[in-house]
Design a protein around this motif. Structure first.
Motif, mmCIF file in Angstrom:
data_model
loop_
_atom_site.group_PDB
_atom_site.id
_atom_site.type_symbol
_atom_site.label_atom_id
_atom_site.label_comp_id
_atom_site.label_asym_id
_atom_site.label_seq_id
_atom_site.Cartn_x
_atom_site.Cartn_y
_atom_site.Cartn_z
ATOM 1 N N TYR A 195 0.841 -1.207 0.000
ATOM 2 C CA TYR A 195 0.000 0.000 0.000
ATOM 3 C C TYR A 195 0.879 1.261 0.000
ATOM 4 O O TYR A 195 0.659 2.190 -0.784
ATOM 5 C CB TYR A 195 -0.930 -0.019 1.217
ATOM 6 C CG TYR A 195 -1.516 1.321 1.566
ATOM 7 C CD1 TYR A 195 -2.502 1.902 0.766
ATOM 8 C CD2 TYR A 195 -1.089 2.022 2.697
ATOM 9 C CE1 TYR A 195 -3.043 3.150 1.083
ATOM 10 C CE2 TYR A 195 -1.620 3.258 3.024
ATOM 11 C CZ TYR A 195 -2.589 3.824 2.218
ATOM 12 O OH TYR A 195 -3.115 5.048 2.523
ATOM 13 N N ASN A 196 1.871 1.275 0.859
ATOM 14 C CA ASN A 196 2.711 2.475 0.956
ATOM 15 C C ASN A 196 3.441 2.760 -0.354
ATOM 16 O O ASN A 196 3.614 3.919 -0.736
ATOM 17 C CB ASN A 196 3.708 2.341 2.117
ATOM 18 C CG ASN A 196 3.040 2.673 3.455
ATOM 19 O OD1 ASN A 196 2.121 3.497 3.508
ATOM 20 N ND2 ASN A 196 3.469 2.023 4.521
ATOM 21 N N MET A 243 -8.039 -1.822 -0.108
ATOM 22 C CA MET A 243 -6.932 -1.094 -0.756
ATOM 23 C C MET A 243 -6.822 -1.489 -2.228
ATOM 24 O O MET A 243 -6.714 -0.640 -3.108
ATOM 25 C CB MET A 243 -5.604 -1.424 -0.064
ATOM 26 C CG MET A 243 -5.452 -0.801 1.303
ATOM 27 S SD MET A 243 -4.055 -1.575 2.171
ATOM 28 C CE MET A 243 -3.824 -0.390 3.507
ATOM 29 N N TRP A 244 -6.852 -2.800 -2.483
ATOM 30 C CA TRP A 244 -6.698 -3.278 -3.860
ATOM 31 C C TRP A 244 -7.866 -2.758 -4.716
ATOM 32 O O TRP A 244 -7.666 -2.293 -5.834
ATOM 33 C CB TRP A 244 -6.642 -4.803 -3.882
ATOM 34 C CG TRP A 244 -5.284 -5.432 -3.788
ATOM 35 C CD1 TRP A 244 -4.784 -6.376 -4.657
ATOM 36 C CD2 TRP A 244 -4.246 -5.237 -2.804
ATOM 37 N NE1 TRP A 244 -3.515 -6.762 -4.272
ATOM 38 C CE2 TRP A 244 -3.156 -6.087 -3.160
ATOM 39 C CE3 TRP A 244 -4.118 -4.430 -1.668
ATOM 40 C CZ2 TRP A 244 -1.978 -6.151 -2.402
ATOM 41 C CZ3 TRP A 244 -2.942 -4.497 -0.926
ATOM 42 C CH2 TRP A 244 -1.905 -5.325 -1.290
ATOM 43 N N ALA A 245 -9.081 -2.822 -4.155
ATOM 44 C CA ALA A 245 -10.256 -2.377 -4.916
ATOM 45 C C ALA A 245 -10.233 -0.863 -5.106
ATOM 46 O O ALA A 245 -10.517 -0.354 -6.194
ATOM 47 C CB ALA A 245 -11.533 -2.796 -4.204
ATOM 48 N N ASP A 292 -3.642 9.129 4.675
ATOM 49 C CA ASP A 292 -4.307 7.871 4.363
ATOM 50 C C ASP A 292 -5.807 8.020 4.130
ATOM 51 O O ASP A 292 -6.566 7.081 4.328
ATOM 52 C CB ASP A 292 -4.006 6.855 5.473
ATOM 53 C CG ASP A 292 -2.520 6.545 5.519
ATOM 54 O OD1 ASP A 292 -1.976 6.126 4.485
ATOM 55 O OD2 ASP A 292 -1.890 6.781 6.568
ATOM 56 N N THR A 293 -6.230 9.183 3.715
ATOM 57 C CA THR A 293 -7.629 9.446 3.379
ATOM 58 C C THR A 293 -7.695 9.771 1.890
ATOM 59 O O THR A 293 -6.954 10.629 1.406
ATOM 60 C CB THR A 293 -8.174 10.632 4.202
ATOM 61 O OG1 THR A 293 -7.970 10.344 5.573
ATOM 62 C CG2 THR A 293 -9.640 10.855 3.936
ATOM 63 N N TRP A 294 -8.577 9.056 1.189
ATOM 64 C CA TRP A 294 -8.575 9.116 -0.271
ATOM 65 C C TRP A 294 -9.987 9.256 -0.820
ATOM 66 O O TRP A 294 -10.957 8.850 -0.171
ATOM 67 C CB TRP A 294 -8.007 7.820 -0.851
ATOM 68 C CG TRP A 294 -6.627 7.476 -0.405
ATOM 69 C CD1 TRP A 294 -6.279 6.795 0.732
ATOM 70 C CD2 TRP A 294 -5.403 7.795 -1.075
ATOM 71 N NE1 TRP A 294 -4.919 6.652 0.803
ATOM 72 C CE2 TRP A 294 -4.355 7.256 -0.293
ATOM 73 C CE3 TRP A 294 -5.093 8.463 -2.264
ATOM 74 C CZ2 TRP A 294 -3.014 7.373 -0.660
ATOM 75 C CZ3 TRP A 294 -3.761 8.580 -2.630
ATOM 76 C CH2 TRP A 294 -2.746 8.039 -1.835
ATOM 77 N N ALA A 295 -10.090 9.795 -2.042
ATOM 78 C CA ALA A 295 -11.378 9.859 -2.739
ATOM 79 C C ALA A 295 -11.191 9.393 -4.172
ATOM 80 O O ALA A 295 -10.097 9.511 -4.743
ATOM 81 C CB ALA A 295 -11.902 11.295 -2.737
ATOM 82 N N ASN A 309 -6.393 2.964 8.064
ATOM 83 C CA ASN A 309 -5.572 3.216 9.245
ATOM 84 C C ASN A 309 -4.454 2.173 9.313
ATOM 85 O O ASN A 309 -4.624 1.094 9.867
ATOM 86 C CB ASN A 309 -6.408 3.180 10.526
ATOM 87 C CG ASN A 309 -5.579 3.570 11.734
ATOM 88 O OD1 ASN A 309 -4.367 3.782 11.618
ATOM 89 N ND2 ASN A 309 -6.199 3.655 12.891
ATOM 90 N N VAL A 310 -3.310 2.522 8.723
ATOM 91 C CA VAL A 310 -2.202 1.569 8.685
ATOM 92 C C VAL A 310 -1.318 1.667 9.931
ATOM 93 O O VAL A 310 -0.365 0.917 10.072
ATOM 94 C CB VAL A 310 -1.336 1.733 7.408
ATOM 95 C CG1 VAL A 310 -2.089 1.258 6.187
ATOM 96 C CG2 VAL A 310 -0.861 3.155 7.226
ATOM 97 N N SER A 311 -1.660 2.590 10.820
ATOM 98 C CA SER A 311 -0.858 2.694 12.046
ATOM 99 C C SER A 311 -1.300 1.608 13.029
ATOM 100 O O SER A 311 -2.325 0.951 12.836
ATOM 101 C CB SER A 311 -1.021 4.078 12.675
ATOM 102 O OG SER A 311 -2.159 4.083 13.522
ATOM 103 N N ASP A 312 -0.522 1.439 14.074
ATOM 104 C CA ASP A 312 -0.844 0.400 15.055
ATOM 105 C C ASP A 312 -1.747 0.937 16.165
ATOM 106 O O ASP A 312 -1.997 0.246 17.156
ATOM 107 C CB ASP A 312 0.452 -0.172 15.656
ATOM 108 C CG ASP A 312 1.273 -0.880 14.590
ATOM 109 O OD1 ASP A 312 0.675 -1.363 13.600
ATOM 110 O OD2 ASP A 312 2.515 -0.929 14.728
#
Ligand code: GLA
Length: 371
Positions: A195-196, A243-245, A292-295, A309-312
């Motif tokens: 993703y990154n 993410m993939w979609a 990490d916010t997308w449209a 939210n890829v953070s822990d």
């Protein structure tokens, strides 16, 4: 071959690697049809590496390993086609495949003709043992030309792992999809890292030639060839699939779908999320108000919002509609539906905000409405 939406299907590598054989292919074809995967759009069944003998035949052609494929490949392709699916195979731009089987370097036209004879519809072309003197672009162009002139429609799936800045030249080759990263594993860090990497190249994805983020690990639970430990949690598998979609990657399942439980099926067969992937416009996503916010704007006028939210740590998100081109001046708001919970969040006027758990995703489809 021209494709309009990201290809979908199942690929043997993640689970079976060198244990692939005719019986597995036939069973997978049955499962893809009987369990609703074909109806959901997964129409390519692809055999990855390790299907051939180590040496070409006297005529220069690749030879299917008779211990694995006793009836040859035409019989396998015929069976796959009889189920309404398309059949994919694997080779390499180099002298050998990654598993050490014959590669297609300088055999491109012979191999394309052989694949056409067998009834193959899709070729994944890997990058191992590529002669250092040859640019990758030239070799993908050569195979694409061979396929386009072999008398059968065969989709070219490039697998150069993002090497030599693949995104800059791949659309010139004739490939319909291209791997942008190294191999996926069934771990959270692998999915997060892939993703990154997208953050630097997502503008290069586009209709006709789709950025392949690699086969899905959804449902592997740590088993199979790329499985490690217990795999991902369900929440993480949902994030991975989202993410993939969202980025419009091909959706190639890689888990052993013979035993998929209801939780996994609810991810792989989520029609609303698949519809995001398969949107006919494939407009480029854009970043909104933070990392990490997308449209992404859909062909029917909707907007899809994604927060990963890829953070822990648990966190929150805030999306002001003015960043989407809306806002008070337009007199329009958004009617919002959560694509994972199915929940209707009603009409929001100027913004949406909420909490988001660590490693999870909020995926919202929004209809533009008059206020
Ligand atoms: C490479 C590819 C994988 C798989 C293997 C097969 O690593 O990236 O997707 O095809 O080779 O050997």
């Amino acid at each position: 071959m021209v494709v309009k939406t990201p290809p979908m299907g199942w690929n043997s590598w993640n689970t079976f690697a060198d244990r692939i054989n005719e019986e597995i292919v036939r069973t997978m074809a049955d499962v893809m049809v009987n369990e609703g995967y074909l109806d959901a759009g997964y129409n390519y069944l692809v055999i990855d590496d390790c299907w051939a003998l180590r040496e070409r035949g006297a005529d220069g052609r690749m030879v299917p390993d008779p211990a694995k494929f006793p009836n040859g490949m035409k019989a396998v392709a015929d069976y796959v086609h009889s189920k309404g699916l398309k059949f994919g195979m694997y080779s390499c731009v180099g002298n050998f495949t990654c598993g050490g089987f014959p590669g297609s370097f300088e055999y491109e036209f012979i191999d394309a003709a052989t694949l056409a004879e067998w009834g193959v519809d899709f070729l994944k072309l890997d990058y191992c043992y590529k002669p250092g003197t040859e640019p990758g672009a030239r070799l993908y162009r050569r195979m694409a030309l061979a396929l386009e002139n072999c008398g059968r429609e065969i989709l070219l799936s490039a697998c150069s792992w993002g090497a030599e800045e693949t995104h800059r030249w791949i659309k010139s080759t004739g490939a319909s999809m291209w791997r942008s990263t190294g191999d996926v594993f069934d771990t959270w860090s692998s999915v997060r890292d892939i993703y990154n990497i997208q953050k630097g190249i997502y503008e290069y994805n586009g209709a006709g030639c789709f950025n392949d983020m690699d086969m899905l690990v959804v449902g592997m639970y740590g088993k199979g060839h790329v499985g490690l430990d217990n795999g991902l949690t369900l929440d993480e598998y949902r994030t991975h699939f989202s993410m993939w979609a969202f980025f419009g990657s091909p959706l190639m399942m890689g888990s052993d779908i013979r035993g998929a439980d209801d939780d996994i099926k609810s991810i792989l067969l989520n029609k609303d999320v698949i519809a995001v992937d398969q949107d006919p416009a494939y407009r480029q996503p854009y970043n909104v108000n933070g990392a990490d916010t997308w449209a992404r704007h859909m062909a029917n006028g909707d907007i899809v919002l994604a927060v990963f939210n890829v953070s822990d740590n648990d966190g929150g998100y805030f999306i002001p509609f003015c960043e989407l081109g809306l806002g008070r001046v337009t007199g329009r708001g958004l009617r919002i539906r959560n694509l994972w919970t199915g929940e209707d969040l009603g009409v929001r006027k100027e913004q949406i905000a909420g909490g988001i758990k660590a490693h999870s995703t909020v995926l919202l489809r929004c209809e533009v409405v008059e206020l």
